[in-house]
Design an enzyme around this catalytic site. Structure first.
Site, mmCIF file in Angstrom:
data_model
loop_
_atom_site.group_PDB
_atom_site.id
_atom_site.type_symbol
_atom_site.label_atom_id
_atom_site.label_comp_id
_atom_site.label_asym_id
_atom_site.label_seq_id
_atom_site.Cartn_x
_atom_site.Cartn_y
_atom_site.Cartn_z
ATOM 1 N N CYS A 149 0.823 -1.209 0.000
ATOM 2 C CA CYS A 149 0.000 0.000 0.000
ATOM 3 C C CYS A 149 0.865 1.271 0.000
ATOM 4 C CB CYS A 149 -0.974 -0.052 1.175
ATOM 5 S SG CYS A 149 -2.398 1.049 1.049
ATOM 6 N N HIS A 150 0.808 2.071 1.062
ATOM 7 C CA HIS A 150 1.588 3.309 1.164
ATOM 8 C C HIS A 150 2.990 3.088 1.762
ATOM 9 C CE1 HIS A 150 -2.433 5.043 0.628
ATOM 10 N NE2 HIS A 150 -1.831 6.172 0.302
#
Length: 177
Positions: free
Chosen positions: A110-111
């Site tokens: 994800c991030h």
């Protein structure tokens, strides 16, 4: 197979996407490894289900006291606030850079690649992430692609919680050798 049976999970104190911590945690446990939660601060970390507070989890060791030599792999869970805070902690960034440089598996979802960007380890690497990071990754010298899971050398990346099964499988495969 790695010498150590321990897998480091590195998070900031809050903003961690719960399933991006708990699902890989369970996958490495089920494969016979020991997950260890590292964080810049002692105490507990706060997970989230998107923007809503979820469970807390006890920190096992502060990252400043951890040694890359003690772990077979590193997992960087996402969530927006978690890697954004982590990339501002010099001990966490140093640990990540040292881990990537060691050649041992590093898995980010994800991030989480924001911390990899800060560690300056993405040059000429092919990876994926949450789509909003693609410009940051390209600016850091990485080749961003929109795929469920990407393995490039010792780096394993995925885009989002929907990719967790493929992410977990790639992680376990990497640590099992």
């Amino acid at each position: 197979m790695a010498d150590s049976k321990k897998i480091a999970f590195l998070t900031a104190g809050e903003g961690i996407e719960r399933v991006e911590l708990t699902e890989p945690w369970k996958a490495v446990q089920d494969a016979g490894f020991e997950p260890v939660l590292l964080s810049p601060e002692s105490g507990e970390v706060q997970t989230f289900d998107h923007l809503d507070k979820s469970t807390t989890q006890k920190v096992d060791e502060q990252v400043k006291d951890a040694s890359v030599d003690d772990f077979a792999a590193l997992v960087l869970p996402g969530g927006v606030a978690n890697p954004d805070a982590l990339r501002t902690d010099k001990d966490a960034v140093f640990f990540v850079k040292t881990f990537v440089d060691s050649g041992k598996p590093v898995a980010a979802i994800c991030h989480a690649p924001w911390t990899l960007i800060e560690a300056d380890v993405l040059r000429d690497k092919r990876l994926t992430s949450w789509p909003s990071l693609q410009t940051d990754i390209r600016n850091a010298g990485g080749d961003w692609v929109d795929e469920q899971v990407v393995v490039d050398g010792n780096l394993i990346t995925s885009r989002k919680p929907d990719d967790l099964q493929a992410f977990d499988e790639a992680l376990v495969k990497a640590v099992e050798g």
